[in-house]
Scaffold this active site. Structure first.
Site, short mmCIF file in Angstrom:
data_model
loop_
_atom_site.label_atom_id
_atom_site.label_comp_id
_atom_site.label_asym_id
_atom_site.label_seq_id
_atom_site.Cartn_x
_atom_site.Cartn_y
_atom_site.Cartn_z
N GLU A 164 6.41 0.39 7.68
CA GLU A 164 5.33 0.27 6.69
C GLU A 164 3.99 0.41 7.39
O GLU A 164 3.78 -0.17 8.46
CB GLU A 164 5.32 -1.12 6.02
CG GLU A 164 6.35 -1.33 4.96
CD GLU A 164 6.30 -2.73 4.36
OE1 GLU A 164 5.20 -3.33 4.29
OE2 GLU A 164 7.36 -3.23 3.98
N GLU B 130 10.39 -8.48 7.41
CA GLU B 130 9.31 -9.37 7.83
C GLU B 130 9.69 -10.85 7.87
O GLU B 130 9.22 -11.66 7.04
CB GLU B 130 8.08 -9.17 6.93
CG GLU B 130 7.57 -7.73 6.94
CD GLU B 130 6.23 -7.56 6.24
OE1 GLU B 130 5.80 -8.48 5.53
OE2 GLU B 130 5.59 -6.52 6.47
C1 FCB Z 1 4.00 -6.18 3.66
C2 FCB Z 1 5.17 -6.27 2.71
C3 FCB Z 1 5.09 -5.31 1.55
C4 FCB Z 1 3.68 -5.14 1.04
C5 FCB Z 1 2.72 -4.88 2.16
C6 FCB Z 1 1.31 -4.65 1.74
O1 FCB Z 1 3.84 -7.39 4.31
O2 FCB Z 1 6.37 -6.01 3.38
O3 FCB Z 1 5.98 -5.74 0.58
O4 FCB Z 1 3.32 -6.21 0.29
O5 FCB Z 1 2.76 -5.92 3.08
#
Ligand code: FCB
Length: 446
Positions: free
Chosen positions: A354, A169
């Site tokens: 994610e 990110e």
């Molecule tokens: C993302 C992050 C991860 C976690 C999620 C909820 O932005 O990569 O570490 O905090 O959000």
């Protein structure tokens, strides 16, 4: 009752995994680790909920065998984890902490013994404290030290890593942490925000070059995308909505896949950009083997002149929200991936690295019935299935997260896990969502 039967409709070679990150679970006080900027940031009152930190976290360092077992028992085939830079190089460079090397050695072997693929990330936000006084990610030298750290990882572990992501990110590392100031190091200046938006991509390129020099194939980057929508149809609103989309999403897509920066943003940023930044763009756009997308929510953009630099703010919509206050908007995932594929990444395989939700999970009679989370996963998996049916090369999906953990500025107040963690005694209790994954991934009843 929501369920995850949809899992059975995915192609056999589709990867289902879970994701975590080092600082959020390991426990930074164990194993002679050096400190990261999160240790410093969390010490300052007001930065993190309840003044919490990742010192103990889930003590994964002590419990990693149990945690890996929870992943394989549920039938997942992959585990996405990250390396902590200060655990391996306590001062960021130079001296290697052998305890750190030995921890990751054991962790990787355990993952492999459980027949899981190792999806590793080099940087999920634990910048060594030592670099803070030297400007952190604003300093180009940090990108070189990151290259050296990458080399240590490659020499020790690369033969056992199924895949490597350079940066997790980049938008959060730069804009969220240096302009919005919500994450470590908590800076709030235009200069810092803009500089790091560029430097983090240079760091990605530096790492990529080192990885390639080891003849390694299967490297990518993980981008967090937010689906951006205008508050109304006025032309001024559409203009700032495009700016928000560029800053959040297209800045990274264009730089990585086209070697350029989007026009509206670069015009606004130009006066703050590092000298000769154009010369880095070719380096930044080296080919990748895959791209990862983290997706959670949408944002609605409204003109707001009190935000004097950007001219907009995001406002709340009327959809159902998670415990983070994030609106649930599965369609956004589909739209963002379609655009990424059609306009930028083309045939490069895509992974959802994610996706998940924070929920107010309660332990009742030893059980956590997180129906909302099961529905969230199911609704987002529907979008993934649709993408695959439309021939988008979507190859895997990682649930965030295996465990309830240190949720950055929210400390331990937000629970994202499919496994509950009792932070008093660190007991792990699989939630209903874990059981539902297991049921459909293994075809076994619990
Ligand atoms: C993302 C992050 C991860 C976690 C999620 C909820 O932005 O990569 O570490 O905090 O959000």
């Amino acid at each position: 009752m929501p369920d995850l039967k949809i899992i059975k409709d995915f192609p056999d070679d589709f990867t289902f995994g879970v994701a975590t990150s080092s600082y959020q679970i390991e426990g930074n006080s164990f194993g002679n680790s050096g400190l990261s900027h999160w240790d410093c940031f969390s010490k300052i009152k007001g930065n993190v909920y309840n003044n919490e930190s990742g010192k103990i976290a889930c003590a994964h360092i002590l419990n990693y065998k149990e945690d890996i077992k929870l992943i394989s028992e549920a039938g997942f085939s992959a585990y996405r984890f990250s390396f902590s830079w200060p655990r391996i190089l306590p001062d960021g460079k130079g001296r290697i902490n052998q305890d750190g090397i030995s921890f990751y050695d054991k962790l990787i072997d355990e993952i492999l013994e459980n027949n899981l693929k190792t999806f590793s990330t080099l940087y999920h936000w634990d910048l060594p404290k030592n670099f803070m006084s030297q400007g952190g990610w604003k300093n180009r030298d940090t990108t070189k030290w990151f290259a050296d750290f990458t080399d240590v990882i490659m020499r020790n572990f690369s033969d056992r890593l199924h895949s490597i992501a350079t940066i997790n990110e980049p938008w959060c590392v730069s804009w969220l942490s240096h302009y919005l100031g919500e994450h470590a190091p908590g800076e709030v200046t235009i200069e810092a925000g803009v500089k790091t938006m560029h430097m983090i991509l240079v760091a990605h390129a530096e790492a990529l070059q080192v990885i390639r020099s080891h003849n390694y194939k299967n490297v990518g980057i993980v981008l967090n995308k937010q689906f951006v929508q205008p508050f109304d149809e006025k032309s001024e609103t559409l203009k700032v909505t495009n700016l928000a989309d560029e800053i959040h999403n297209l800045w990274f897509d264009e730089a990585i896949f086209k070697g350029s920066y989007p026009t509206q943003t670069i015009k606004l940023f130009s006066k703050y950009m590092p000298d000769n930044f154009e010369e880095d763009l070719k380096f930044i756009s080296q080919p990748l083997d895959w791209v990862g997308v983290n997706y959670y929510t949408r944002s609605i953009i409204k003109v707001d002149k009190s935000e004097t630099f950007l001219g907009y703010k995001s406002v709340k919509g009327d959809l159902i929200v998670t415990d983070m206050g994030w609106e649930v908007f599965p369609e956004g995932l589909k739209n963002l991936i379609e655009r990424l594929h059609n306009k930028y990444s083309k045939n490069v395989p895509i992974f959802i690295t994610e996706n998940g939700m924070a929920n107010r999970d309660c332990l009742k009679n030893g059980k956590i019935n997180d129906f909302e989370r099961i529905k969230f996963y199911s609704d987002h998996l529907k979008q993934c299935k649709n993408l695959i049916e439309n021939d988008i090369p979507l190859k895997g999906y990682f649930a965030w997260s295996l465990l309830d953990n240190f949720e950055w500025a929210y400390g331990y107040s937000k629970r994202f896990g499919i496994v509950y963690v009792d932070f008093d005694n660190l007991e792990r209790i699989p939630k209903l969502s874990w059981k539902e994954f297991k049921k459909n991934l293994t075809n076994k009843e619990n």
